[in-house]
Design a protein around this motif. Sequence first.
Motif, mmCIF file in Angstrom:
data_model
loop_
_atom_site.group_PDB
_atom_site.id
_atom_site.type_symbol
_atom_site.label_atom_id
_atom_site.label_comp_id
_atom_site.label_asym_id
_atom_site.label_seq_id
_atom_site.Cartn_x
_atom_site.Cartn_y
_atom_site.Cartn_z
ATOM 1 N N VAL A 1 36.993 8.004 10.949
ATOM 2 C CA VAL A 1 35.866 8.070 10.026
ATOM 3 C C VAL A 1 35.872 9.413 9.315
ATOM 4 O O VAL A 1 35.941 10.470 9.953
ATOM 5 C CB VAL A 1 34.532 7.887 10.783
ATOM 6 C CG1 VAL A 1 33.360 8.001 9.810
ATOM 7 C CG2 VAL A 1 34.506 6.539 11.488
ATOM 8 N N ALA B 1 32.623 2.925 3.793
ATOM 9 C CA ALA B 1 33.149 3.552 5.011
ATOM 10 C C ALA B 1 33.356 2.504 6.100
ATOM 11 O O ALA B 1 32.767 2.581 7.176
ATOM 12 C CB ALA B 1 32.206 4.657 5.489
ATOM 13 N N CYS C 1 26.273 -0.352 2.365
ATOM 14 C CA CYS C 1 27.046 0.765 1.806
ATOM 15 C C CYS C 1 28.097 1.264 2.780
ATOM 16 O O CYS C 1 29.213 1.620 2.372
ATOM 17 C CB CYS C 1 26.088 1.901 1.418
ATOM 18 S SG CYS C 1 25.097 1.545 -0.043
ATOM 19 N N ILE C 2 27.774 1.287 4.059
ATOM 20 C CA ILE C 2 28.763 1.709 5.055
ATOM 21 C C ILE C 2 29.906 0.698 5.126
ATOM 22 O O ILE C 2 31.086 1.065 5.200
ATOM 23 C CB ILE C 2 28.097 1.893 6.424
ATOM 24 C CG1 ILE C 2 27.192 3.136 6.398
ATOM 25 C CG2 ILE C 2 29.143 2.017 7.531
ATOM 26 C CD1 ILE C 2 26.367 3.318 7.645
ATOM 27 N N VAL D 1 33.834 2.882 10.087
ATOM 28 C CA VAL D 1 32.785 2.978 11.099
ATOM 29 C C VAL D 1 32.811 1.754 12.010
ATOM 30 O O VAL D 1 32.424 1.825 13.182
ATOM 31 C CB VAL D 1 31.403 3.125 10.412
ATOM 32 C CG1 VAL D 1 30.272 3.066 11.432
ATOM 33 C CG2 VAL D 1 31.349 4.431 9.636
ATOM 34 N N SER E 1 22.946 4.686 -0.315
ATOM 35 C CA SER E 1 21.945 3.741 0.197
ATOM 36 C C SER E 1 20.529 4.288 0.013
ATOM 37 O O SER E 1 19.588 3.515 -0.215
ATOM 38 C CB SER E 1 22.202 3.434 1.672
ATOM 39 O OG SER E 1 21.844 4.524 2.508
ATOM 40 N N THR F 1 21.821 13.738 6.676
ATOM 41 C CA THR F 1 22.468 12.428 6.797
ATOM 42 C C THR F 1 23.236 12.044 5.550
ATOM 43 O O THR F 1 24.397 11.630 5.624
ATOM 44 C CB THR F 1 21.420 11.353 7.112
ATOM 45 O OG1 THR F 1 20.750 11.691 8.329
ATOM 46 C CG2 THR F 1 22.085 9.988 7.258
ATOM 47 N N ALA G 1 28.150 7.463 1.536
ATOM 48 C CA ALA G 1 27.668 6.092 1.680
ATOM 49 C C ALA G 1 26.184 6.076 2.030
ATOM 50 O O ALA G 1 25.404 5.286 1.471
ATOM 51 C CB ALA G 1 28.484 5.359 2.744
ATOM 52 N N ALA G 2 25.785 6.976 2.939
ATOM 53 C CA ALA G 2 24.370 7.068 3.306
ATOM 54 C C ALA G 2 23.532 7.528 2.125
ATOM 55 O O ALA G 2 22.425 7.026 1.895
ATOM 56 C CB ALA G 2 24.197 8.021 4.486
ATOM 57 N N SER H 1 21.842 0.543 3.908
ATOM 58 C CA SER H 1 22.731 1.430 4.670
ATOM 59 C C SER H 1 23.904 0.662 5.254
ATOM 60 O O SER H 1 25.065 1.089 5.160
ATOM 61 C CB SER H 1 21.954 2.124 5.800
ATOM 62 O OG SER H 1 20.984 2.996 5.291
ATOM 63 N N MET H 2 23.601 -0.486 5.842
ATOM 64 C CA MET H 2 24.668 -1.283 6.446
ATOM 65 C C MET H 2 25.654 -1.765 5.387
ATOM 66 O O MET H 2 26.874 -1.744 5.604
ATOM 67 C CB MET H 2 24.061 -2.466 7.208
ATOM 68 C CG MET H 2 23.298 -2.058 8.457
ATOM 69 S SD MET H 2 22.747 -3.472 9.450
ATOM 70 C CE MET H 2 21.458 -4.139 8.392
ATOM 71 N N LEU I 1 31.270 9.033 4.808
ATOM 72 C CA LEU I 1 30.113 8.432 5.476
ATOM 73 C C LEU I 1 28.808 9.000 4.915
ATOM 74 O O LEU I 1 27.840 8.265 4.693
ATOM 75 C CB LEU I 1 30.202 8.686 6.978
ATOM 76 C CG LEU I 1 29.081 8.084 7.835
ATOM 77 C CD1 LEU I 1 29.048 6.562 7.672
ATOM 78 C CD2 LEU I 1 29.272 8.465 9.299
#
Length: 239
Positions: A186, A177, A172-173, A180, A198, A113, A194-195, A169-170, A191
Amino acid sequence: MSATSTVRRFRTLAVPLAVLTVVFLVISLPPYLGLDPAKARLPVPEDVPWFYPALVAHIGFGSIALLTAALQVWPWLRRTHPAVHRWSGRIYLGLGVIPGGVAVLAVAPFGQTGGPTGQVANTMLALLWLATAVAGYRAARARRFGEHREWMVRNVALTFSIVANRPWSMLCIAVFAPEVMGTGPVDPAVLAQAAGVSMWLSWVVNLLVAEYWLHRTRTRRGVRGGPTAKHRQPVPATS
């Protein structure tokens, strides 16, 4: 029992942590209850046969750790029912953190991920989770209860990193990114980064907050003029 003492008993971080844990588990556990790798929230590498069993083991043991952590940080329970505190602590470590941390070490290096960033973040988290658990257990066995308390505060902070990871996570996305959200194509690499960020934030920030809280606690005790629990020495027995 007076209303004031009842309020004081439940005026603790344990109650919101328990509620947060139940909500989190109700949302997060269903995809894994059927033991179907296709329903896992994380990509399951086909060339790592132990990944999914280790992931499920981590989720199971981690759930036990989350559920018992609330009891561990409840001061009233610790003071008035020390036996319950000790037994819940044994469950927290023996059926939660220790096996859950070992399972993470079997999963983290192969997680897809967050890419390499996430792999390193989760591996470091697992090592610190286990190290703080061992340090806390050894301090308790040596009856250094002030040190034991501090190590377990750090450990519980790491335990709840999985819960903190959801809002991180939300965020950073959304920052790194935003495509998304449907604003454009994307980039998988962006992505993944970003994950990965987080994953770092979820436990580093928790640990920093725990250290700040411990520092404030030591400072308040010092101002009051008494020795901190960490430095209190047991009174020697006399004949």
